[in-house]
Motif scaffolding. Structure first.
Motif, mmCIF file in Angstrom:
data_model
loop_
_atom_site.group_PDB
_atom_site.id
_atom_site.type_symbol
_atom_site.label_atom_id
_atom_site.label_comp_id
_atom_site.label_asym_id
_atom_site.label_seq_id
_atom_site.Cartn_x
_atom_site.Cartn_y
_atom_site.Cartn_z
ATOM 1 N N SER A 1 20.528 -14.615 -9.986
ATOM 2 C CA SER A 1 19.117 -14.132 -9.952
ATOM 3 C C SER A 1 18.458 -13.897 -11.080
ATOM 4 O O SER A 1 17.420 -13.625 -11.422
ATOM 5 N N GLN A 2 19.245 -13.981 -12.199
ATOM 6 C CA GLN A 2 18.637 -13.901 -13.519
ATOM 7 C C GLN A 2 18.694 -15.160 -14.552
ATOM 8 O O GLN A 2 18.425 -15.069 -15.554
ATOM 9 N N THR A 3 19.280 -16.120 -13.855
ATOM 10 C CA THR A 3 19.540 -17.415 -14.500
ATOM 11 C C THR A 3 18.932 -18.802 -13.770
ATOM 12 O O THR A 3 19.494 -18.917 -12.689
ATOM 13 N N LEU A 4 17.844 -19.117 -14.406
ATOM 14 C CA LEU A 4 17.375 -20.404 -13.671
ATOM 15 C C LEU A 4 17.608 -21.657 -14.504
ATOM 16 O O LEU A 4 17.456 -21.626 -15.855
ATOM 17 N N GLU A 5 18.245 -22.684 -13.968
ATOM 18 C CA GLU A 5 18.731 -23.834 -14.526
ATOM 19 C C GLU A 5 17.537 -24.909 -14.042
ATOM 20 O O GLU A 5 17.405 -25.358 -12.874
ATOM 21 N N VAL A 6 17.168 -25.724 -14.908
ATOM 22 C CA VAL A 6 16.152 -26.534 -14.989
ATOM 23 C C VAL A 6 16.905 -27.972 -15.369
ATOM 24 O O VAL A 6 17.137 -28.053 -16.487
ATOM 25 N N ILE A 7 16.732 -29.039 -14.208
ATOM 26 C CA ILE A 7 17.531 -30.301 -14.492
ATOM 27 C C ILE A 7 16.314 -31.433 -14.683
ATOM 28 O O ILE A 7 15.352 -31.299 -13.880
ATOM 29 N N HIS A 8 16.108 -32.035 -15.763
ATOM 30 C CA HIS A 8 14.794 -32.767 -16.069
ATOM 31 C C HIS A 8 15.309 -34.097 -16.714
ATOM 32 O O HIS A 8 16.247 -34.273 -17.169
ATOM 33 N N ASP A 9 14.194 -35.136 -16.470
ATOM 34 C CA ASP A 9 14.538 -36.243 -17.021
ATOM 35 C C ASP A 9 14.471 -36.302 -18.819
ATOM 36 O O ASP A 9 13.670 -35.434 -19.179
ATOM 37 N N GLU A 10 15.404 -36.677 -18.971
ATOM 38 C CA GLU A 10 15.672 -36.471 -20.825
ATOM 39 C C GLU A 10 14.413 -36.927 -21.626
ATOM 40 O O GLU A 10 14.128 -36.565 -22.822
ATOM 41 N N LYS A 11 13.744 -37.809 -20.995
ATOM 42 C CA LYS A 11 12.451 -38.273 -21.811
ATOM 43 C C LYS A 11 11.154 -37.414 -21.626
ATOM 44 O O LYS A 11 10.154 -37.745 -22.431
ATOM 45 N N ILE A 12 11.361 -36.428 -20.925
ATOM 46 C CA ILE A 12 10.007 -35.570 -20.890
ATOM 47 C C ILE A 12 9.738 -34.893 -22.098
ATOM 48 O O ILE A 12 10.658 -34.164 -22.835
ATOM 49 N N VAL A 13 8.637 -34.745 -22.580
ATOM 50 C CA VAL A 13 8.152 -34.128 -23.957
ATOM 51 C C VAL A 13 7.497 -33.045 -23.385
ATOM 52 O O VAL A 13 6.191 -32.915 -22.719
ATOM 53 N N PHE A 14 7.975 -31.633 -23.294
ATOM 54 C CA PHE A 14 7.327 -30.464 -22.586
ATOM 55 C C PHE A 14 6.186 -29.991 -23.680
ATOM 56 O O PHE A 14 6.239 -29.959 -24.881
ATOM 57 N N THR A 15 5.078 -29.521 -23.150
ATOM 58 C CA THR A 15 3.949 -29.014 -23.843
ATOM 59 C C THR A 15 4.207 -27.638 -23.860
ATOM 60 O O THR A 15 4.019 -27.014 -24.866
ATOM 61 N N LYS A 16 5.054 -27.028 -22.781
ATOM 62 C CA LYS A 16 5.367 -25.553 -22.803
ATOM 63 C C LYS A 16 6.735 -25.732 -22.394
ATOM 64 O O LYS A 16 7.232 -26.425 -21.261
#
Length: 228
Positions: free
Chosen positions: A193-208
Motif C-alpha cells: 500500500s505504500q510502494t508503487l512500482e512503475v514499469i516503463h519503456d526504457e526510452k521514455i524521457v520523463f518531463t516529471k
C-alpha cells in the motif's frame, strides 16, 4: 490559382488566406496584426500573377467582415475588378463567354458588397477545446484507499502528453509522472500500500518523475523499473 468554380471563394488561394485570417481572428489576435501576418506569410501568393487577385479578394472580404477594410486594399480590389484584369486570367481554351459573364457578375456583386461598410463586425468564435484521455493503467492499492491511473491525453484529438496521478477515495489526488511521447509502454503495480512500482519503456524521457507521494498522512514511494 487552383480555381474550381467562378465563385469569389471558389479557389484554393482564397480559402487558404480567408481561413488563416479567421483562425487568427478567433484566437483573439489584434486585427491589424492579423492582416500584416497574412500578407507576410502568404507573400508569394500576393506577388504571384495568377494568385494575386484571389489573395486580395480573400483579404478584402475578411477585413470587410471584421470592419477593418484597409482603403488601400479596397482600391486595389476595385482596380482589378473595374479594369477587367481578373477576367483576362480566366480567358483561355475551353472558357466560354457564359463563364466569363458569370465571373464578371460575381466580381461586380463582390465589389458592391465591400463598397458598403458592414453594420457589425463578424463575431469572434471561441476555438473549440475538447480534452479526452485513453486510459493505460488503473491499479487500486491493497489498502483500498487510493488508486493509481495513467492515461494518454488529447486536446482536440491531438496527442498532448501521457500523464498519471494517484487519487484517494477521500477526494485528494496528485500527479506522479508525465512524458510527451505517444505510444510508449507503461504499466504499474502496487508492491504494497505504500510502494508503487512503475514499469516503463526504457526510452521514455520523463518531463516529471516523482519518487514519492503524500496525502493526509498517507506517504509512500514510487519505484521506476525500465522494461527489459
Amino acid at each position: 490559382m487552383g480555381a474550381w468554380s467562378t465563385a469569389i471563394n471558389g479557389n484554393d488561394t482564397f480559402l487558404d488566406i480567408y481561413q488563416n485570417f479567421f483562425d487568427l481572428y478567433n484566437q483573439g489576435a489584434n486585427i491589424q496584426d492579423i492582416s500584416k501576418q497574412i500578407v507576410d506569410e502568404f507573400a508569394e501568393m500576393f506577388d504571384d500573377y495568377d494568385d494575386r487577385n484571389n489573395a486580395l479578394f480573400a483579404l478584402a472580404l475578411a477585413q470587410w467582415e471584421t470592419k477593418s477594410l484597409d482603403p488601400k486594399i479596397f482600391e486595389q480590389v476595385k482596380a482589378i475588378i473595374e479594369s477587367g484584369i481578373d477576367l483576362e486570367l480566366w480567358k483561355g481554351p475551353g472558357t466560354t463567354d457564359r463563364v466569363l459573364e458569370k465571373r464578371k457578375n460575381i466580381l461586380d456583386k463582390f465589389l458592391n458588397q465591400i463598397s458598403l461598410e458592414k453594420e457589425k463586425p463578424k463575431r469572434r468564435v471561441k476555438p473549440k477545446f475538447e480534452f479526452s484521455t485513453v486510459q493505460l493503467v488503473k491499479a487500486v492499492a491493497p489498502d483500498g484507499r487510493k488508486v493509481f491511473e495513467a492515461s494518454e491525453e488529447f486536446v482536440n484529438g491531438v496527442y498532448s502528453q501521457t500523464g498519471s496521478a494517484i487519487f484517494w477515495e477521500s477526494g485528494g489526488g496528485g500527479s506522479v509522472f508525465y512524458f510527451e511521447e505517444q505510444g510508449r509502454t507503461v504499466s504499474a503495480r502496487w508492491v504494497d500500500s505504500q510502494t508503487l512500482e512503475v514499469i516503463h519503456d526504457e526510452k521514455i524521457v520523463f518531463t516529471k518523475k516523482d519518487d514519492s507521494f503524500y496525502y493526509c498522512g498517507d506517504q509512500g514511494k514510487v519505484i521506476y523499473v525500465p522494461a527489459a
